[in-house]
Design a protein around this motif. Sequence first.
Motif, PDB file in Angstrom:
ATOM      1  N   THR A 167       0.830  -1.207   0.000  1.00  0.00           N
ATOM      2  CA  THR A 167       0.000   0.000   0.000  1.00  0.00           C
ATOM      3  C   THR A 167       0.860   1.251   0.000  1.00  0.00           C
ATOM      4  O   THR A 167       0.602   2.205  -0.765  1.00  0.00           O
ATOM      5  CB  THR A 167      -0.935  -0.005   1.224  1.00  0.00           C
ATOM      6  OG1 THR A 167      -1.778  -1.168   1.175  1.00  0.00           O
ATOM      7  CG2 THR A 167      -1.801   1.235   1.247  1.00  0.00           C
ATOM      8  N   ASP A 168       1.887   1.261   0.842  1.00  0.00           N
ATOM      9  CA  ASP A 168       2.761   2.436   0.926  1.00  0.00           C
ATOM     10  C   ASP A 168       3.465   2.716  -0.400  1.00  0.00           C
ATOM     11  O   ASP A 168       3.689   3.877  -0.770  1.00  0.00           O
ATOM     12  CB  ASP A 168       3.806   2.244   2.023  1.00  0.00           C
ATOM     13  CG  ASP A 168       3.201   2.241   3.420  1.00  0.00           C
ATOM     14  OD1 ASP A 168       2.029   2.659   3.553  1.00  0.00           O
ATOM     15  OD2 ASP A 168       3.893   1.807   4.368  1.00  0.00           O
ATOM     16  N   ALA A 169       3.804   1.657  -1.127  1.00  0.00           N
ATOM     17  CA  ALA A 169       4.516   1.812  -2.390  1.00  0.00           C
ATOM     18  C   ALA A 169       3.577   2.024  -3.571  1.00  0.00           C
ATOM     19  O   ALA A 169       4.027   2.397  -4.661  1.00  0.00           O
ATOM     20  CB  ALA A 169       5.392   0.587  -2.649  1.00  0.00           C
ATOM     21  N   GLY A 170       2.299   1.780  -3.366  1.00  0.00           N
ATOM     22  CA  GLY A 170       1.351   1.886  -4.469  1.00  0.00           C
ATOM     23  C   GLY A 170       1.512   0.769  -5.479  1.00  0.00           C
ATOM     24  O   GLY A 170       1.289   0.966  -6.678  1.00  0.00           O
ATOM     25  N   VAL A 171       1.881  -0.406  -4.987  1.00  0.00           N
ATOM     26  CA  VAL A 171       2.122  -1.569  -5.835  1.00  0.00           C
ATOM     27  C   VAL A 171       1.101  -2.650  -5.491  1.00  0.00           C
ATOM     28  O   VAL A 171       0.846  -2.915  -4.316  1.00  0.00           O
ATOM     29  CB  VAL A 171       3.564  -2.106  -5.631  1.00  0.00           C
ATOM     30  CG1 VAL A 171       3.765  -3.431  -6.358  1.00  0.00           C
ATOM     31  CG2 VAL A 171       4.579  -1.075  -6.102  1.00  0.00           C
ATOM     32  N   GLY A 172       0.523  -3.278  -6.505  1.00  0.00           N
ATOM     33  CA  GLY A 172      -0.432  -4.345  -6.288  1.00  0.00           C
ATOM     34  C   GLY A 172       0.248  -5.696  -6.175  1.00  0.00           C
ATOM     35  O   GLY A 172       1.480  -5.809  -6.239  1.00  0.00           O
ATOM     36  N   ILE A 173      -0.566  -6.744  -6.024  1.00  0.00           N
ATOM     37  CA  ILE A 173      -0.007  -8.089  -5.896  1.00  0.00           C
ATOM     38  C   ILE A 173      -0.929  -9.112  -6.556  1.00  0.00           C
ATOM     39  O   ILE A 173      -2.162  -9.007  -6.474  1.00  0.00           O
ATOM     40  CB  ILE A 173       0.235  -8.462  -4.414  1.00  0.00           C
ATOM     41  CG1 ILE A 173       1.007  -9.790  -4.302  1.00  0.00           C
ATOM     42  CG2 ILE A 173      -1.070  -8.519  -3.644  1.00  0.00           C
ATOM     43  CD1 ILE A 173       1.528 -10.086  -2.910  1.00  0.00           C
ATOM     44  N   VAL A 174      -0.323 -10.053  -7.247  1.00  0.00           N
ATOM     45  CA  VAL A 174      -0.981 -11.259  -7.739  1.00  0.00           C
ATOM     46  C   VAL A 174      -0.333 -12.420  -7.004  1.00  0.00           C
ATOM     47  O   VAL A 174       0.885 -12.448  -6.829  1.00  0.00           O
ATOM     48  CB  VAL A 174      -0.796 -11.416  -9.265  1.00  0.00           C
ATOM     49  CG1 VAL A 174      -1.215 -12.805  -9.731  1.00  0.00           C
ATOM     50  CG2 VAL A 174      -1.569 -10.329 -10.009  1.00  0.00           C
ATOM     51  N   VAL A 175      -1.123 -13.376  -6.564  1.00  0.00           N
ATOM     52  CA  VAL A 175      -0.580 -14.524  -5.822  1.00  0.00           C
ATOM     53  C   VAL A 175      -0.658 -15.777  -6.680  1.00  0.00           C
ATOM     54  O   VAL A 175      -1.706 -16.101  -7.249  1.00  0.00           O
ATOM     55  CB  VAL A 175      -1.329 -14.723  -4.495  1.00  0.00           C
ATOM     56  CG1 VAL A 175      -0.956 -16.067  -3.865  1.00  0.00           C
ATOM     57  CG2 VAL A 175      -0.995 -13.585  -3.526  1.00  0.00           C
ATOM     58  N   HIS A 176       0.482 -16.455  -6.788  1.00  0.00           N
ATOM     59  CA  HIS A 176       0.568 -17.751  -7.471  1.00  0.00           C
ATOM     60  C   HIS A 176       0.653 -18.825  -6.400  1.00  0.00           C
ATOM     61  O   HIS A 176       1.580 -18.844  -5.594  1.00  0.00           O
ATOM     62  CB  HIS A 176       1.815 -17.780  -8.353  1.00  0.00           C
ATOM     63  CG  HIS A 176       1.828 -18.880  -9.373  1.00  0.00           C
ATOM     64  ND1 HIS A 176       1.497 -20.187  -9.074  1.00  0.00           N
ATOM     65  CD2 HIS A 176       2.141 -18.863 -10.697  1.00  0.00           C
ATOM     66  CE1 HIS A 176       1.601 -20.918 -10.166  1.00  0.00           C
ATOM     67  NE2 HIS A 176       1.981 -20.147 -11.174  1.00  0.00           N
TER      68      HIS A 176
END
Length: 286
Positions: free
Chosen positions: A78-87
């Motif tokens: 959240t702080d970095a403004g980066v999302g995530i996809v989980v494999h």
Amino acid sequence: MTDDDRRRADGNRTADGGTDLADLDLEVGFTLGLGMEFEPTVRWAASEGFDFVELLLDGPYARERIADRAESMRSALTDAGVGIVVHLPFVVDPGSPFAPVRAGAVEELTAGMDLAADLGAETVVFHPSSDAWDLGWAETETRGFVHEALDELVPAAIEHGLDPCLENIVSSYYVAARFPELLERYPDASMTFDTSHALLSGMDEAAQAAFCREHAGRIGHLHLVDTRGGDDEHLPVGMGRIDFETALGGLADAGWSGTATLEVGTEDRDTIALGKRHVRTLVGDR
């Protein structure tokens, strides 16, 4: 192809007859290598303009090892403004012919979905495959075992607010060419289209484009993986033999937008960043 499809495709042709990928709106991420520290890598991803990271729940990032870190990892994203996809871990065999093993695999993959939701993921990737011994089990039997697992896993992902993006792989009945069967059986599931897996299972770039044009509405995620052929080398885009301009043309024709992971087998940041630049050159800087 319908007349509308043909008109759309013609509109995406360049003056030299190539494909114009400018209408392809990609959010680009990369696989976070097992040796890469999470928080520093997320900060670097943000500095390089990546939209997300894809996290494999295995090795140092296995679910049980990071469950107590979920809150701090989500905060870092959240702080970095980066999302995530989980494999989800691909060594867990949802198509095992042994019922207790299969049940345990379903339990572990569902627990991974819990963690994915806690991390803020919207997409979860997993393999619809079986490692059953091919001399002991018929293909129809192993496909049935996979279906038994997916009958539980697809609804579980939906219940967790996740898009279950089943991935075409090479060592499976469900290679890319057979994936429409799976999509028809599971209307709530989406597909992770892996370019290297598709090529290695016999689908050349033109065939990939045709497949993606026809099934764009069911493709929820991409693995943009290059290879020199013969093996799934997990090279960044532009470092193998795949003609991505052709392969991605079908998605451009369909006006597709979504997430695309550079599923790379390197932890070298410069190489990962170069792969991203190659993608942005293909689709135009956005």
